[in-house]
Design an enzyme around this catalytic site. Structure first.
Site, PDB file in Angstrom:
ATOM      1  N   GLY A 170      49.293   0.328 -62.102  1.00  0.00           N
ATOM      2  CA  GLY A 170      49.591   1.105 -60.901  1.00  0.00           C
ATOM      3  C   GLY A 170      49.731   2.576 -61.243  1.00  0.00           C
ATOM      4  N   ARG A 171      50.880   2.921 -61.860  1.00  0.00           N
ATOM      5  CA  ARG A 171      51.213   4.318 -62.175  1.00  0.00           C
ATOM      6  C   ARG A 171      50.073   5.049 -62.878  1.00  0.00           C
ATOM      7  NH1 ARG A 171      56.465   5.820 -63.294  1.00  0.00           N
ATOM      8  NH2 ARG A 171      56.919   3.617 -63.616  1.00  0.00           N
TER       9      ARG A 171
ATOM     10  N   CYS B 128      71.693  16.588 -48.240  1.00  0.00           N
ATOM     11  CA  CYS B 128      73.132  16.785 -48.424  1.00  0.00           C
ATOM     12  C   CYS B 128      73.715  15.753 -49.385  1.00  0.00           C
ATOM     13  CB  CYS B 128      73.830  16.726 -47.074  1.00  0.00           C
ATOM     14  SG  CYS B 128      73.350  18.122 -46.078  1.00  0.00           S
TER      15      CYS B 128
HETATM   16  N1  LLP Z   1      52.636  -5.678 -61.617  1.00  0.00           N
HETATM   17  C1  LLP Z   1      53.885  -6.014 -61.241  1.00  0.00           C
HETATM   18  C2  LLP Z   1      54.223  -7.426 -61.067  1.00  0.00           C
HETATM   19  C3  LLP Z   1      54.844  -5.013 -61.028  1.00  0.00           C
HETATM   20  O1  LLP Z   1      56.084  -5.351 -60.685  1.00  0.00           O
HETATM   21  C4  LLP Z   1      54.476  -3.646 -61.193  1.00  0.00           C
HETATM   22  C5  LLP Z   1      55.441  -2.582 -60.969  1.00  0.00           C
HETATM   23  C6  LLP Z   1      53.162  -3.354 -61.567  1.00  0.00           C
HETATM   24  C7  LLP Z   1      52.266  -4.393 -61.785  1.00  0.00           C
HETATM   25  C8  LLP Z   1      52.672  -1.952 -61.769  1.00  0.00           C
HETATM   26  O2  LLP Z   1      53.346  -1.338 -62.812  1.00  0.00           O
HETATM   27  P1  LLP Z   1      52.843   0.085 -63.354  1.00  0.00           P
HETATM   28  O3  LLP Z   1      51.464  -0.117 -63.935  1.00  0.00           O
HETATM   29  O4  LLP Z   1      52.810   1.012 -62.200  1.00  0.00           O
HETATM   30  O5  LLP Z   1      53.836   0.469 -64.355  1.00  0.00           O
HETATM   31  N2  LLP Z   1      59.395   2.808 -58.849  1.00  0.00           N
HETATM   32  C9  LLP Z   1      59.367   2.812 -60.298  1.00  0.00           C
HETATM   33  C10 LLP Z   1      58.351   1.850 -60.852  1.00  0.00           C
HETATM   34  C11 LLP Z   1      58.564   0.434 -60.390  1.00  0.00           C
HETATM   35  C12 LLP Z   1      57.500  -0.507 -60.879  1.00  0.00           C
HETATM   36  C13 LLP Z   1      57.611  -1.799 -60.176  1.00  0.00           C
HETATM   37  N3  LLP Z   1      56.638  -2.772 -60.573  1.00  0.00           N
HETATM   38  C14 LLP Z   1      59.124   4.241 -60.784  1.00  0.00           C
HETATM   39  O6  LLP Z   1      59.060   5.152 -59.959  1.00  0.00           O
HETATM   40  O7  LLP Z   1      59.057   4.476 -61.991  1.00  0.00           O
END
Ligand code: LLP
Length: 426
Positions: free
Chosen positions: A284-285, A351
């Site tokens: 994702g990220r 705030c």
């Molecule tokens: N697969 C599953 C089952 C997940 O729970 C997640 C992310 C991903 C894939 C994707 O992960 P990535 O490749 O993006 O690391 N809000 C947080 C990140 C939460 C991630 C939740 N799960 C932040 O802003 O750092």
């Protein structure tokens, strides 16, 4: 196209994305707004794809399922679709977004936690590729809905490997006390149960240990436990044809030394490939994080006896990561007037004392009205934004070479209240 510089760069002292200056973006669209670079998204996707192509045979290339929780704007999802990506979803809303962007069900995996009946039905209606099972009872819900609809659902079981991974405790998901996944012993039982259910087809296992993982070694124990589980399942007579090896790839926030994609791909080659399954991944990220900035204006400079604050026209309602995870996001001016540097607490307009984007941040001297960008916010930026303090959601703008387009309108004050109602007895 040859005169197009791609991505973020300075031209004549002004920050640009591709051929478009961010001062012009701010003039045309109000601040704050998220601005994304399509070329950076394409570059990220291709870098991961090419590392995998080098390490793995052509007929064993993983299906990259973009985890759209990172950024679920339908235009962003469409960029990934056009590159050949699949999609990972975690809700009925994300499913609807994926379908709207043109994905077929067979390109979509649901890893949702706490799947509702409505969501399961929508996924079955779309004939999604696979449900990754988080809780044992999901099996019964999916089987019942599939029976009612005359369908058979592919299910994979998420392993909790009891491993800590990721940049912050709140985004680590694979420890034994985390709510995610199932133990090896439970998966062995659940595979048996699923095999007996008429409308389920158990196809494999999945893993996702956390997010912003910078060391390729951190993936290794998880992969090894996954491989061990596959062998145990097979020796118990089960078929394992699909392995979802998760996401968690890091991006650049603060000049970190990032995961070496070739080393990661070699780990996949050495541990996952010999298991001879279809491989799926859920980044994702990594796909979108470095492709987005939050363009915002200095509303005020405020000097107190102990601090100099730069107060922005954005807040934790627009970007919650610094407040929620103590996340570092670099902040720079769109134009540096070369008047030296100063130290500011760069804060938002909400705030709350915790509404701080960057504490004791050394940055070019700022004045009221100056434009600044908060960097690396393409992932988990807008998708986690809220209306806290009744602040409208900001616009989202996409830049692609010479082209620019609003891909998400800024909310109006009227829209803030559109779903609310005053009962007639009040
Ligand atoms: N697969 C599953 C089952 C997940 O729970 C997640 C992310 C991903 C894939 C994707 O992960 P990535 O490749 O993006 O690391 N809000 C947080 C990140 C939460 C991630 C939740 N799960 C932040 O802003 O750092």
């Amino acid at each position: 196209m040859s005169n197009i510089e791609s991505g973020f760069h300075k031209r004549n002292g002004v920050l640009h994305i591709d051929n478009i200056s961010l001062t012009n973006v701010a003039k045309k669209y109000a601040t704050p707004c998220y601005v994304y670079s399509a070329s950076v998204i394409r570059k990220q996707y291709k870098a991961l794809k090419s590392a995998l192509e080098q390490a793995l045979p052509a007929d064993k290339q993983p299906l990259l399922c973009y985890a759209c929780k990172a950024n679920s704007n339908i235009a962003i999802i469409k960029i990934l679709k056009n590159l050949g990506s699949g999609l990972e979803i975690v809700s009925e809303g994300e499913l609807a977004r994926g379908l709207k962007a043109g994905f077929s069900g067979k390109q979509i995996i649901s890893t949702s936690f706490g799947k509702s009946d409505a969501e399961i039905k929508a996924c079955l209606k779309a004939d999604i590729l696979q449900f990754n099972i988080e809780s044992p009872d999901e099996l019964y819900s999916i089987n019942t809905q599939a029976k009612n609809m005359g369908k058979t659902a592919n299910v994979a079981f998420r392993l909790n490997p009891n491993i800590s991974g990721g940049g912050h405790s709140k985004i680590s998901t694979g420890r034994k006390d985390d709510k995610f996944g199932n133990t090896k012993e439970d998966i062995l039982k659940l595979y048996e149960i699923a095999k007996e259910m008429q409308h389920l087809n158990p196809v494999g296992v999945s893993i996702h240990i956390g997010s912003q993982i910078v060391q390729s070694d951190a993936f290794k124990p998880g992969f090894e436990r996954l491989a061990d589980l596959v062998k145990t399942l097979r020796s118990a007579g089960h078929k394992v044809t699909h392995l979802d090896i998760g996401g968690g790839f890091p991006i650049n926030y603060n000049n970190e030394i990032l995961l070496n994609l070739n080393e990661y791909a070699k780990l996949v080659r050495d541990i996952i490939l010999p298991l001879d399954t279809q491989i799926q991944m859920e980044p994702g990220r990594y796909m979108v994080g470095n492709a987005g900035i939050l363009l915002t204006k200095v509303q005020y400079i405020k000097q107190t006896p102990s601090k100099k604050f730069a107060v922005l026209d954005a807040g934790m309602n627009d970007l919650i990561r610094p407040t929620l995870y103590d996340a570092y996001h670099d902040i720079s001016p769109v134009i540096d007037h070369n008047k030296g540097k100063r130290i500011y607490d760069v804060v938002g307009h909400i705030c709350e004392s915790g509404d701080i984007f960057n504490k004791n941040h050394e940055i070019a001297t700022l004045h009221k009205g100056d434009l600044v960008v908060i960097k690396s916010v393409g992932a988990y930026g807008f998708s986690m934004a809220s209306n806290y303090n009744s602040r409208p959601l900001p616009a989202e703008i996409l830049i692609d070479g010479n082209k620019i387009c609003t891909i998400g309108k800024a909310q109006s004050i009227d829209e803030l209240m559109i779903r609310e109602n005053i009962p007639d007895w009040l």
